[in-house]
Design an enzyme around this catalytic site. Structure first.
Site, PDB file in Angstrom:
ATOM      1  N   ILE A   8       1.930   0.084   6.472  1.00  0.00           N
ATOM      2  CA  ILE A   8       2.473  -1.319   6.263  1.00  0.00           C
ATOM      3  C   ILE A   8       2.741  -1.989   7.960  1.00  0.00           C
ATOM      4  O   ILE A   8       3.223  -1.293   8.786  1.00  0.00           O
ATOM      5  CB  ILE A   8       3.942  -1.080   5.694  1.00  0.00           C
ATOM      6  CG1 ILE A   8       3.935  -0.280   4.340  1.00  0.00           C
ATOM      7  CG2 ILE A   8       4.762  -2.515   5.611  1.00  0.00           C
ATOM      8  CD1 ILE A   8       2.906  -1.043   3.309  1.00  0.00           C
ATOM      9  N   SER A  24       0.873  -1.353   0.013  1.00  0.00           N
ATOM     10  CA  SER A  24       0.052   0.017  -0.030  1.00  0.00           C
ATOM     11  C   SER A  24       0.821   1.274   0.107  1.00  0.00           C
ATOM     12  O   SER A  24       2.010   1.376   0.487  1.00  0.00           O
ATOM     13  CB  SER A  24      -1.008   0.032   1.197  1.00  0.00           C
ATOM     14  OG  SER A  24      -1.926  -0.951   1.228  1.00  0.00           O
ATOM     15  N   GLU A  73      -5.713  -5.918   3.325  1.00  0.00           N
ATOM     16  CA  GLU A  73      -5.851  -6.694   2.157  1.00  0.00           C
ATOM     17  C   GLU A  73      -7.041  -6.527   1.455  1.00  0.00           C
ATOM     18  O   GLU A  73      -7.467  -7.744   0.744  1.00  0.00           O
ATOM     19  CB  GLU A  73      -5.713  -8.254   2.814  1.00  0.00           C
ATOM     20  CG  GLU A  73      -4.346  -8.540   3.620  1.00  0.00           C
ATOM     21  CD  GLU A  73      -4.133  -9.689   3.884  1.00  0.00           C
ATOM     22  OE1 GLU A  73      -4.570 -10.774   3.391  1.00  0.00           O
ATOM     23  OE2 GLU A  73      -3.523  -9.663   5.323  1.00  0.00           O
ATOM     24  N   ARG A 101     -26.512 -12.880  33.965  1.00  0.00           N
ATOM     25  CA  ARG A 101     -26.948 -11.384  34.257  1.00  0.00           C
ATOM     26  C   ARG A 101     -28.454 -11.382  34.555  1.00  0.00           C
ATOM     27  O   ARG A 101     -29.229 -12.011  33.780  1.00  0.00           O
ATOM     28  CB  ARG A 101     -26.937 -10.548  32.771  1.00  0.00           C
ATOM     29  CG  ARG A 101     -27.177  -8.870  33.249  1.00  0.00           C
ATOM     30  CD  ARG A 101     -26.677  -8.277  34.117  1.00  0.00           C
ATOM     31  NE  ARG A 101     -26.925  -6.898  33.871  1.00  0.00           N
ATOM     32  CZ  ARG A 101     -26.377  -5.893  34.820  1.00  0.00           C
ATOM     33  NH1 ARG A 101     -25.615  -6.171  35.832  1.00  0.00           N
ATOM     34  NH2 ARG A 101     -26.693  -4.800  34.426  1.00  0.00           N
ATOM     35  N   PRO A 116       0.256   5.914   0.008  1.00  0.00           N
ATOM     36  CA  PRO A 116      -0.613   7.074   0.235  1.00  0.00           C
ATOM     37  C   PRO A 116      -1.759   7.018  -0.853  1.00  0.00           C
ATOM     38  O   PRO A 116      -2.773   7.349  -0.308  1.00  0.00           O
ATOM     39  CB  PRO A 116       0.034   8.086   0.480  1.00  0.00           C
ATOM     40  CG  PRO A 116       1.727   7.621   0.901  1.00  0.00           C
ATOM     41  CD  PRO A 116       1.772   6.493   0.237  1.00  0.00           C
ATOM     42  N   GLY A 146     -23.719  -4.135  27.558  1.00  0.00           N
ATOM     43  CA  GLY A 146     -23.891  -2.736  27.913  1.00  0.00           C
ATOM     44  C   GLY A 146     -22.421  -2.101  28.525  1.00  0.00           C
ATOM     45  O   GLY A 146     -21.543  -2.382  27.852  1.00  0.00           O
ATOM     46  N   SER A 190     -13.727  -4.041   1.903  1.00  0.00           N
ATOM     47  CA  SER A 190     -14.976  -4.956   1.609  1.00  0.00           C
ATOM     48  C   SER A 190     -15.341  -4.501   0.023  1.00  0.00           C
ATOM     49  O   SER A 190     -15.931  -5.327  -0.826  1.00  0.00           O
ATOM     50  CB  SER A 190     -16.156  -4.634   2.524  1.00  0.00           C
ATOM     51  OG  SER A 190     -15.636  -5.136   3.640  1.00  0.00           O
ATOM     52  N   GLU A 191     -15.399  -3.245  -0.253  1.00  0.00           N
ATOM     53  CA  GLU A 191     -15.786  -2.759  -1.640  1.00  0.00           C
ATOM     54  C   GLU A 191     -15.172  -3.591  -2.675  1.00  0.00           C
ATOM     55  O   GLU A 191     -15.513  -3.844  -3.670  1.00  0.00           O
ATOM     56  CB  GLU A 191     -15.836  -1.256  -1.615  1.00  0.00           C
ATOM     57  CG  GLU A 191     -16.837  -0.723  -0.785  1.00  0.00           C
ATOM     58  CD  GLU A 191     -16.348  -0.445   0.645  1.00  0.00           C
ATOM     59  OE1 GLU A 191     -17.170  -0.173   1.328  1.00  0.00           O
ATOM     60  OE2 GLU A 191     -15.073  -0.860   1.181  1.00  0.00           O
ATOM     61  N   GLN A 224     -23.268  -4.382  22.821  1.00  0.00           N
ATOM     62  CA  GLN A 224     -24.596  -3.825  23.108  1.00  0.00           C
ATOM     63  C   GLN A 224     -25.333  -4.803  24.254  1.00  0.00           C
ATOM     64  O   GLN A 224     -26.066  -4.138  25.059  1.00  0.00           O
ATOM     65  CB  GLN A 224     -25.601  -4.009  21.853  1.00  0.00           C
ATOM     66  CG  GLN A 224     -26.911  -3.111  21.808  1.00  0.00           C
ATOM     67  CD  GLN A 224     -26.807  -1.388  21.954  1.00  0.00           C
ATOM     68  OE1 GLN A 224     -25.690  -1.103  21.597  1.00  0.00           O
ATOM     69  NE2 GLN A 224     -27.662  -0.868  22.487  1.00  0.00           N
TER      70      GLN A 224
END
Length: 379
Positions: free
Chosen positions: A150, A118, A354, A258, A120, A330, A357-358, A327
């Site tokens: 890197i 990779s 790596e 809980r 910039p 809590g 997702s796109e 969530q």
């Protein structure tokens, strides 16, 4: 054997890895400094024989290692994975002298490797690399430019560096070089990132390399990069599955204990259904990861698409599962030092590195349409 089936000895090995990670690796990880290479941890991975397995096992074994280590110690998982990512190009494409010089040290944990792709301005679009290999005589070049994001930089002992050797040629004009860290003109700096593992930038000011440093062939470095990523993308999914399973198990224990609204948290249908959804998605992701790895090991067609599907589904699933776990726990899950606080920071990065997702969706679509064109080709 079905792609999703594990043998009893593989299941037992995964259990052993979880125990090793918890008892021998996690204490070393806790002593490490965030954002820096933990060399005692890397050395212990070598002592346990796990680094050597990077070069003697297939994709499925790699996935099992990464998933099992991630469940109990994400730092150990990441240290192992980065050794493999940085050194695989040397193992798969290096000359005998290159392999003899570096791979024994990687296997024993005394040499730290890094994969420097990779930049910039060229992260997800790896073919847009601008770091340039300027000719400096027959079989000689000078590398000039910058690498960014890197892993293990700037503390690695050697780098697989991808540079442009033919201007304007896109993916066809990139060459992979093995660059030791002590080469003149190579400097680097650490980057302060959300995830705790070491990430940095490299500056290359006329760094000398020769034909002896080329990995594979000149102008064929993109093949080296994609060959490495096709192997490691399913195992990124395995890393994500390990984190998702850890979050799920923590949530099962918490909701069963809980007290809430006159009973246990698990007795609330909304909670039980949410936990069931977390389990469903985790298992689906695991099966896709195993299937992609098995396809890679078998040399089956369509590996790039399978690898992309596995990474995409598993990393997106892990983000969802960890978020839901936070969530359901809590505010306690937001405290520094809580398992879920740690996983919440760790789980975000794999959806980007790596191949974001796109990018994975783009690879999947490209593979699908290539199959359509093959089917529609005139006979």
């Amino acid at each position: 054997m079905p792609a999703f089936s594990l043998e009893p000895e593989q299941i037992a090995w995964c259990g052993e890895l979880r125990t090793l990670a918890a008892e021998r690796l996690r204490p070393l990880a806790e002593k490490g400094e965030a954002g820096h290479v933990n060399r005692p941890l890397v050395t212990e991975l070598g002592r346990l024989g796990l680094l050597e397995r990077l070069f003697t096992s297939g994709a499925l074994d790699l996935c099992l290692m990464r998933e099992s280590l991630a469940y109990a110690c994400t730092e150990a998982e990441t240290a192992l994975a980065l050794q493999g990512l940085g050194a695989h190009p040397v193992h798969a494409y290096g000359t005998p002298p290159q392999r003899e010089r570096w791979l024994p040290g990687v296997s024993e944990g005394s040499a730290v490797a890094a994969f420097a792709l990779s930049e910039p301005g060229a992260g997800s679009d790896a073919a847009a690399l601008s770091l340039t290999a300027h000719p400096d005589g027959p079989g000689r070049w000078r590398l000039t430019g910058e690498k960014c994001w890197i892993s293990n930089a700037p503390e690695a002992d050697f780098y697989t560096v991808f540079a442009r050797t033919t201007p304007g040629a896109g993916a066809r004009g990139v060459t992979a070089f093995l660059v030791p860290a002590d080469r003149p003109g190579l400097t680097g700096r650490a980057l302060d990132m959300l995830s705790p593992h070491p990430i940095g930038a490299l500056d290359l000011a006329a760094v000398p390399v020769t034909a002896d440093d080329v990995l594979g062939e000149v102008d064929r470095g993109f093949r080296v990069a994609m060959g490495t990523l096709n192997l490691f993308r399913p195992s990124v999914g395995a890393f994500a599955v390990g984190m998702a399973q850890a979050a799920l198990d923590a949530t099962l224990a918490h909701t069963a204990e809980r007290d809430a609204f006159g009973g246990k948290l698990k007795d609330l249908q909304s909670v039980a259904h949410q936990v069931a959804e977390m389990a469903l998605r985790t298992e689906a992701a695991r099966l896709m990861v195993y299937a992609a790895a098995t396809a890679y090991d078998a040399g089956a067609p369509g590996v790039p698409g399978r690898a992309a599907m596995a990474k995409l589904l598993a990393t997106e699933t892990a983000q969802y599962v960890v978020d839901q776990a936070v969530q359901l726990h809590g505010a306690r899950a937001l405290r520094r030092g809580h398992l879920l606080e740690h996983l919440y920071r760790e789980v975000r990065a794999p959806r980007i590195y790596e191949g974001a997702s796109e990018v994975q969706r783009g690879i999947i679509a490209k593979e699908l349409y290539a199959d359509v064109e093959t089917l529609e080709a005139p006979r």
